[in-house]
Design an enzyme around this catalytic site. Structure first.
Site, PDB file in Angstrom:
ATOM      1  N   GLU A 147      47.576  50.823  59.524  1.00 47.23           N
ATOM      2  CA  GLU A 147      46.934  51.334  60.748  1.00 47.23           C
ATOM      3  C   GLU A 147      47.067  52.856  60.912  1.00 47.23           C
ATOM      4  O   GLU A 147      47.424  53.350  61.974  1.00 47.23           O
ATOM      5  CB  GLU A 147      47.522  50.605  61.973  1.00 47.23           C
ATOM      6  N   ASN A 173      46.461  48.773  54.835  1.00 45.11           N
ATOM      7  CA  ASN A 173      46.099  47.652  55.709  1.00 45.11           C
ATOM      8  C   ASN A 173      45.671  48.172  57.087  1.00 45.11           C
ATOM      9  O   ASN A 173      46.332  49.047  57.649  1.00 45.11           O
ATOM     10  CB  ASN A 173      47.360  46.769  55.860  1.00 45.11           C
ATOM     11  N   HIS A 207      41.541  40.881  63.169  1.00 45.59           N
ATOM     12  CA  HIS A 207      41.826  40.445  64.549  1.00 45.59           C
ATOM     13  C   HIS A 207      40.536  40.594  65.353  1.00 45.59           C
ATOM     14  O   HIS A 207      40.176  41.702  65.750  1.00 45.59           O
ATOM     15  CB  HIS A 207      42.935  41.298  65.173  1.00 45.59           C
ATOM     16  N   ASP A 236      42.719  36.298  62.991  1.00 42.90           N
ATOM     17  CA  ASP A 236      42.720  35.414  64.155  1.00 42.90           C
ATOM     18  C   ASP A 236      41.538  35.810  65.028  1.00 42.90           C
ATOM     19  O   ASP A 236      41.081  36.952  64.995  1.00 42.90           O
ATOM     20  CB  ASP A 236      44.059  35.354  64.916  1.00 42.90           C
TER      21      ASP A 236
END
Ligand code: 9MR
Length: 360
Positions: free
Chosen positions: A166, A207, A243, A274
């Site tokens: 991130e 990532n 996400h 998710d």
């Protein structure tokens, strides 16, 4: 279509025998038999894809169905929190690998790979670090030591490392963090080099979230990875966290975007899938959620070098979502009672229907 065994509900003895078999997935009524009795792990093996989950270590210790499903349904695991810096070194110089080692052993006993998460991040840093009054030189050597010691500890036992996590803002500029502020943008290349030195065989990933589709953020990551590789920095993969929230609409162009990374020659992975919703859940929302999961899995299957598809937990029982987004939830593929949701059935049928070779 692969050869599938048509099973009746009564004959089902899968790892998910705990799950209700009455839950009708989107594939119910389809012409082809659906492999309700086969785990995601088994279905994905045919495509040489690892299917993983984030693991909550408290749940793993205390909740028997959780432990059983985590062990049987998946072929890779990611520690949800126990390899983060605040967990590994809560007090300066006192490193505690106990929980992380437990997960690695759990995985090894079940033939699962481990995705190491995470070495360099702006969040979940110990307070001795964020509140310490360190010079730039001290911070650099503290970071170097953290990366080196962590990777060395797990050498040969961690398959992928999320080395930098991130680092970008939504507009594609670098995120203001302790690392950027104190060390400058070179901290990214340094982290990959240090990790590679400590375990030359581990695959090293950048990532991030909201990079599943084309836009300023994924453009910036693409650019970063291309540049680093041109400079000989050991970056081997890009992790798309995944996400999503159905209230924003599902993103399009995901497979095309994965392909841009694939074309660079790096591995790709869905690392934290998710798909949350505004509560309460209903049939329509769950169907949209299932389509969200399907889209991510499909993009991965279509990409030549997409090696793993990981969900960020598999049950709504332990999801991070309600604690972070008020009024939202139901983001996982099984509900709080471990009943299969349409999303789980969709992943099963997508894996069963696909042969990677024919998708491309
Ligand atoms: O799921 C994790 C949750 O239990 C932690 O409290 C949280 C702390 O920031 O981190 C969550 O996991 C994050 C992951 O490490 C990085 N990508 C976003 C995930 C969800 O916030």
């Amino acid at each position: 279509m692969k050869a599938l065994r048509l099973v009746t509900a009564a004959a089902v003895t899968s790892s998910l025998a705990l799950l209700s078999l009455t839950a009708a997935g989107p594939a119910a009524g389809a012409e082809e038999p659906v492999p309700w009795d086969r785990s995601l792990r088994e279905l994905a093996a045919d495509d040489r894809l690892r299917v993983g989950t984030a693991v909550d270590m408290n749940a793993l210790a205390e909740d028997v169905p959780y432990r059983s499903i985590a062990g049987s349904e998946f072929s890779s695991v990611t520690p949800e929190n126990v390899m983060k810096w605040d967990a590994l070194e809560p007090r300066r110089g006192e490193r505690d690998y106990a929980a992380a080692d437990r997960l690695v052993r759990f995985a090894e006993q079940r033939g699962q790979k481990v995705r190491g998460h995470v070495l360099v991040w702006h969040s979940q840093l110990p307070s001795w670090l964020t509140q310490g009054d360190f010079t730039k030189e001290e911070l650099r050597s503290i970071l170097r030591r953290h990366v080196t010691e962590t990777v060395r500890h797990f050498k040969g036992r961690v398959w992928h490392w999320d080395v930098v996590n991130e680092a970008f803002n939504e507009d594609g500029t670098l995120r203001e963090s302790i690392w950027l502020r104190e060390l400058g943008p070179g901290y990214i290349a340094d982290a990959f080099r240090w990790a590679h030195q400590a375990d030359p065989r581990a695959k090293l990933f950048y990532n991030d979230y909201n990079i599943e589709w084309a836009g300023p953020k994924s453009d910036a990551v693409l650019d970063l990875v291309r540049t680093l590789r041109a400079e000989g920095v050991p970056v081997h993969g890009v992790g798309f966290q995944g996400h999503w929230g159905i209230q924003y609409g599902l993103p399009g162009g995901v497979a095309e975007n994965f392909k841009r990374f694939d074309d660079l020659g790096v591995q790709t992975a869905v690392t934290e899938a998710d798909v949350r919703m505004i509560m309460p859940a209903d049939e329509e929302k769950l169907a949209t959620q299932a389509e969200g999961y399907r889209r991510m899995l499909d993009a991965c299957l279509r990409a030549r070098h997409c090696v793993s598809f990981t969900v960020w937990g598999f049950t709504d029982k332990y999801s991070w979502v309600p604690g972070t987004f008020e009024g939202e939830g139901a983001a996982n593929i099984l509900d709080e009672d471990y009943q299969a949701k349409p999303a789980y059935r969709t992943l099963q049928s997508t894996l069963a229907d696909s042969s990677r070779a024919t998708l491309r």
